[in-house]
Structure formats: C-alpha cells, structure tokens
Design an enzyme around this catalytic site. Structure first.
Site, PDB file in Angstrom:
ATOM      1  CE1 TYR A   1      -3.565  -2.577   0.518  1.00  0.00           C
ATOM      2  CE2 TYR A   1      -4.657  -0.560   1.228  1.00  0.00           C
ATOM      3  CZ  TYR A   1      -4.722  -1.871   0.808  1.00  0.00           C
ATOM      4  OH  TYR A   1      -5.948  -2.467   0.680  1.00  0.00           O
TER       5      TYR A   1
ATOM      6  CE  LYS B   1       1.776 -17.523  -3.176  1.00  0.00           C
ATOM      7  NZ  LYS B   1       0.926 -18.726  -3.321  1.00  0.00           N
TER       8      LYS B   1
ATOM      9  CG  ASP C   1      -8.209  -4.656   1.328  1.00  0.00           C
ATOM     10  OD1 ASP C   1      -9.174  -4.198   1.951  1.00  0.00           O
ATOM     11  OD2 ASP C   1      -8.094  -4.594   0.086  1.00  0.00           O
TER      12      ASP C   1
ATOM     13  CG  ASP D   1      -2.161 -20.058  -2.050  1.00  0.00           C
ATOM     14  OD1 ASP D   1      -1.635 -20.064  -0.905  1.00  0.00           O
ATOM     15  OD2 ASP D   1      -1.673 -20.678  -3.010  1.00  0.00           O
TER      16      ASP D   1
ATOM     17  CG  ASP E   1     -13.909  -6.907   1.425  1.00  0.00           C
ATOM     18  OD1 ASP E   1     -13.632  -6.204   2.410  1.00  0.00           O
ATOM     19  OD2 ASP E   1     -14.365  -6.452   0.353  1.00  0.00           O
TER      20      ASP E   1
HETATM   21  C1  IPM Z   1     -10.543  -1.225   3.797  1.00  0.00           C
HETATM   22  C2  IPM Z   1     -10.786  -0.547   2.467  1.00  0.00           C
HETATM   23  C3  IPM Z   1      -9.607   0.362   2.147  1.00  0.00           C
HETATM   24  C4  IPM Z   1      -8.353  -0.491   2.105  1.00  0.00           C
HETATM   25  C5  IPM Z   1      -9.774   1.168   0.854  1.00  0.00           C
HETATM   26  C6  IPM Z   1     -11.031   2.002   0.866  1.00  0.00           C
HETATM   27  C7  IPM Z   1      -8.565   2.027   0.555  1.00  0.00           C
HETATM   28  O1  IPM Z   1     -11.005  -1.470   1.470  1.00  0.00           O
HETATM   29  O2  IPM Z   1     -10.427  -0.516   4.807  1.00  0.00           O
HETATM   30  O3  IPM Z   1     -10.501  -2.446   3.824  1.00  0.00           O
HETATM   31  O4  IPM Z   1      -8.032  -1.074   1.064  1.00  0.00           O
HETATM   32  O5  IPM Z   1      -7.670  -0.568   3.129  1.00  0.00           O
HETATM   33 MN    MN Z   2     -11.063  -3.521   2.142  1.00  0.00          MN
END
Ligand code: IPM
Ligand code: MN
Length: 358
Positions: free
Chosen positions: A142, A190, A247, A223, A251
């Site tokens: 990042y 990884k 990240d 993975d 999700d």
């Molecule tokens: C998160 C979001 C952020 C990230 C984005 C909005 C930059 O997806 O907080 O998970 O990638 O960290």
């Molecule tokens: Mn995210």
C-alpha cells in the site's frame, strides 16, 4: 468529556453515521458522560467543497480529538480524478499513515440469530465463529516506494516492503490478543514466493520462540488461508497478516457473518490513539436510499468506547443491544431473506431498534 472527530465521508457513510451518533447520544445519557463530536468533510465531499480529499482543517480536528469515527470514502463521481487526488488514496491512506495506525483489528463474529445469512451451510459453522483479523495497516505494498506508472504508460510499479520493526510490532499485538482468547495465532503470508513473507515468517517465529511460546502458532500461505476460511473457518482464532492480504481476507470473512455491512474495525497506533471505521465501502448502488445496514458503523463506535475510552461496559451494552435486535427479527435489506419471524427495516429503524435495547 471525550472529543470525537466525526468524518462521515461519502455514499452510505453519512446515513450509517447518523445512526452511530444516535447511539452515542443514548450512551451519553445512560453512562452520564459527554462526547463532544466535531463533524468534518473527508473524501469526495471534501473534494467537492474544498478541492481536496483531506483538508487541513479536517486533519486539525482529528489531531485535536481523542478518537476519530470514520464513515467511508469514494464513489464513481471521483473515480476519474488523477489517482493521488482520489478519496481513498488522498484521504484514508494519508490519515492512517499520519497517525501511524499500524494495528487494524477486524473482529469477525457470526451472531446466532444470523446463522441463516452466513454464506456457508450450517454444518460448516456449527461451532460458531469468532475470529479476529489483525491486519498490518501502514506498510507493505500500500505504501512502499517507488510507486508509479511509467511515463509512456507501458508499465507500472508498486513496491512491497516490510522491516523487522514493522513486523515485530504487529506480531506482538497478535500474540497479546491471542493470550486473551483461545491462544492460537495463524500468521498468513506467501513465503513460497515473496521475500517480504520470508522475513515476515522468520520474525514472527523468532518472536514466538522468545516471548510467546505459550501460544499455538501456525503459518499459512494466503491462498490456502482464503480457502480454509470457507472450508473450515472455526479453526481460526487470531489471524495475523500484512496489509493487502488482510484487506482481501477481511472482505471474505465478512461474508461469513452475512454481510459486508456487519464488520467494524479499529485502527490504533502505539499510544492507543484510534480511528474507527466499517470495513466496507460507500456502497454507491444503495447510497441515498436510507436502506444501508448501520451495524458496522455502530459497532465501530462500540470499539471506540472499548479501546479509546476504556468504556467496556458501554461497548458490551451496544453489542448486546445489536444481538437482541437481530434476535427480535429486525433485518436491513442486506441480511433479509423473508424468513418467518423477521421483518425488513430501513437504516433509521434499525438504529432506533438498537437504541431501544441499550
Ligand atoms: C478497507 C478498504 C480500504 C483499504 C480502501 C477504501 C482504501 O477497502 O479498509 O478495507 O483497502 O484498506
Ligand atoms: Mn477492504
């Protein structure tokens, strides 16, 4: 009295933030305390109003506060701006870096009442689910330099970089967190491909040997970890991982709880200063309709009470109120399946049901 910088941002950010503020008002009453909330623009709305996603006055307000309650930023309207000026790159990432918020805590919990919304069949989450993802938040790909698209736009570069110090400090938090839980850390990397992961694994193992050998430590390739999360998520207690893997995995993990709109997060620095935000985004598809799930924002406020203000009882109270609200059948659209005993409500109604139960 606590000073809170409130940055609702864009899309559903403002709608769900309204509910979190309502909850904080109720907590003020009940616990006889005061939150001085200072609102400020961030992200796309700040671009529209001030020409920049993170105006100086917004940053000042954050610096002068005890904690930051953040909504979400970004949306199609600002997607075609030069990358550095876009809401995510121009506001959220600089905020994380400015305050050195290297610890990102993402608790993943499946509420019994929501078992039917879990994306997995019942038998895969029989033992329930209670995971904490500890994501490194200020390093890795990042932020690594250099980072650019070549002048002729024929290639682009991102740099993944981690130092021993960066790995050590987040690993420590993971081990300490595990000590208060089921004493198991899965470090995700990884290491069969990336050199940053080779170092990551070395540093985590060394720290474990020297200071945390009472913890069960496993290493897992990312993975495989993403597969294990949908195959047998109850095996995880604390997941320790670098910025981008965290990240992506968070999700994925969010869907196990029924919706991206369920997961809060806390981002902390060495001194315990924190920014609190939902893990999901601005949801442009449903923004402005008043139907978004405010849970992640409200739980983020609860995390703020827990970590920044040491108001554990109030934090628990909010979490219990949410659980009761779900138990009583209230559902926003993202977690509503028309099941018997459930009722579909909007953002505002869901927030009010939680407040009734605090
Ligand atoms: C998160 C979001 C952020 C990230 C984005 C909005 C930059 O997806 O907080 O998970 O990638 O960290
Ligand atoms: Mn995210």
């Amino acid at each position: 009295m606590y000073k809170v910088a409130v940055l609702p941002g864009d899309g559903i950010g403002t709608e769900v933030m309204d509910q979190a503020i309502k909850v904080l008002k109720r907590i003020e009453e009940k616990y006889n305390t005061k939150f001085h909330c200072e609102f400020s623009d961030v992200g796309g709305i700040a671009i529209d109003n001030y020409g920049t996603p993170l105006p100086d006055h917004t940053l000042k307000i954050c610096e002068n506060s005890d904690a930051i309650l953040f909504g979400s930023v970004g949306g199609p309207k600002w997607e075609n701006l030069p990358p550095a000026q876009q809401p995510e790159r121009g506001a959220l990432l600089p905020l994380r870096k400015h305050f050195n918020l290297f610890v990102n805590i993402r608790p993943v919990k499946v509420y019994p009442a929501l078992k039917e919304s879990c994306s997995l069949k019942d038998k895969f989450i029989e033992d329930g689910l209670d995971i904490v993802i500890l994501r490194e938040l200020t390093g890795g790909i990042y932020f690594g330099q250099p980072k650019y698209v070549s002048e002729d736009r024929k290639y682009a570069v991102d740099t993944m970089k981690y130092s021993v110090e960066e790995i050590t400090r987040i690993a420590k938090v993971a081990f300490e967190t595990a000590r208060l839980r089921r004493r198991t850390v899965t470090s995700v990397d990884k290491a069969n491909v990336l050199m940053t992961s080779v170092l990551w694994r070395e540093v985590v193992t060394e720290l474990w040997k020297n200071e945390y050998s009472d913890i069960n430590l496993n290493h897992m390739y990312v993975d495989n970890a993403s597969m294990q999360l949908v195959r047998n998520p109850s095996q995880f207690d604390v997941i320790l991982t670098e910025n981008m893997f965290g990240d992506i995995l968070s999700d994925e993990a969010a869907m196990l709880t029924g919706s991206l709109g369920m997961l809060p997060s806390a981002s902390l620095n060495e001194k315990g200063f924190g920014l609190y935000e939902p893990i999901g985004g601005t949801a442009p598809d449903i923004a402005g309709k008043g139907i978004a799930n405010p849970t992640a924002q409200i739980l983020s406020a609860a995390l703020m009470l827990r970590y920044s203000f040491k108001m554990e009882e109030a934090a628990k109270n909010i979490e219990n109120a949410l659980e009761e609200t779900l138990k009583n059948g209230f559902r926003t659209g993202d977690i509503y399946y028309g099941d018997e005993g459930t009722i579909k409500v909007n953002t505002e109604e869901f927030g009010s049901e939680i407040i009734k139960r605090i």
